[in-house]
Design a protein around this motif. Structure first.
Motif, mmCIF file in Angstrom:
data_model
loop_
_atom_site.group_PDB
_atom_site.id
_atom_site.type_symbol
_atom_site.label_atom_id
_atom_site.label_comp_id
_atom_site.label_asym_id
_atom_site.label_seq_id
_atom_site.Cartn_x
_atom_site.Cartn_y
_atom_site.Cartn_z
ATOM 1 N N ASP A 31 0.813 -1.215 0.000
ATOM 2 C CA ASP A 31 0.000 0.000 0.000
ATOM 3 C C ASP A 31 0.843 1.260 0.000
ATOM 4 O OD1 ASP A 31 -2.261 -1.594 0.120
ATOM 5 O OD2 ASP A 31 -2.572 -1.300 2.276
ATOM 6 N N ASP A 34 -0.419 4.933 1.132
ATOM 7 C CA ASP A 34 -1.868 4.824 1.324
ATOM 8 C C ASP A 34 -2.262 3.832 2.419
ATOM 9 O OD1 ASP A 34 -2.341 6.658 -0.726
ATOM 10 O OD2 ASP A 34 -2.346 5.064 -2.249
ATOM 11 N N HIS A 35 -1.278 3.190 3.041
ATOM 12 C CA HIS A 35 -1.585 2.135 4.017
ATOM 13 C C HIS A 35 -2.446 2.635 5.180
ATOM 14 C CE1 HIS A 35 -1.259 -1.598 6.144
ATOM 15 N NE2 HIS A 35 -0.792 -0.967 7.205
ATOM 16 N N TYR A 38 -6.133 2.717 4.137
ATOM 17 C CA TYR A 38 -6.752 1.393 4.013
ATOM 18 C C TYR A 38 -6.868 0.674 5.357
ATOM 19 C CZ TYR A 38 -6.289 1.887 -1.028
ATOM 20 O OH TYR A 38 -6.394 2.321 -2.315
ATOM 21 N N GLN A 39 -5.934 0.934 6.266
ATOM 22 C CA GLN A 39 -5.914 0.249 7.550
ATOM 23 C C GLN A 39 -7.205 0.469 8.340
ATOM 24 O OE1 GLN A 39 -3.695 -1.918 8.249
ATOM 25 N NE2 GLN A 39 -4.209 -2.359 10.349
ATOM 26 N N ASN A 42 -9.678 -2.401 8.089
ATOM 27 C CA ASN A 42 -9.187 -3.750 8.385
ATOM 28 C C ASN A 42 -9.283 -4.118 9.859
ATOM 29 O OD1 ASN A 42 -8.529 -4.070 5.705
ATOM 30 N ND2 ASN A 42 -6.442 -3.364 5.964
#
Length: 90
Positions: A31, A34-35, A38-39, A42
């Protein structure tokens, strides 16, 4: 004889959490910047439908079920432990 055993623990299972941590590390690399965005999607809160796959008593993969429906995963999103000597295809 070696075989794959499937276990249905809850999301507090130690092997499940280990595989999730491996997945998080892999996703952070893929990612990139961008991680963090997105995290947020999750979370592991209250996951009740978890399957952990074992090969020779080593956790090698996992599946998450949501509302009794399989969440489709691309093969690149699956994670396997690197401990087994042999590759196992599920």
């Amino acid at each position: 004889m070696s075989f794959i055993r499937l276990v249905r623990p809850d999301s507090s299972n130690e092997d499940f959490l280990t595989l999730i941590n491996l997945l998080d590390v892999d996703l952070a690399i893929r990612d990139g910047d961008d991680h963090e965005f997105y995290q947020q999607f999750n979370g592991l809160e209250a996951l009740k439908n978890v399957i952990v796959a074992y090969y020779n008593d080593i956790a090698i993969g996992l599946v998450l079920l949501k509302s009794l429906m399989l969440i489709p995963l691309r093969s690149s999103e699956c994670i396997q432990s690197k401990q087994p000597e042999e590759k196992v295809w599920l």
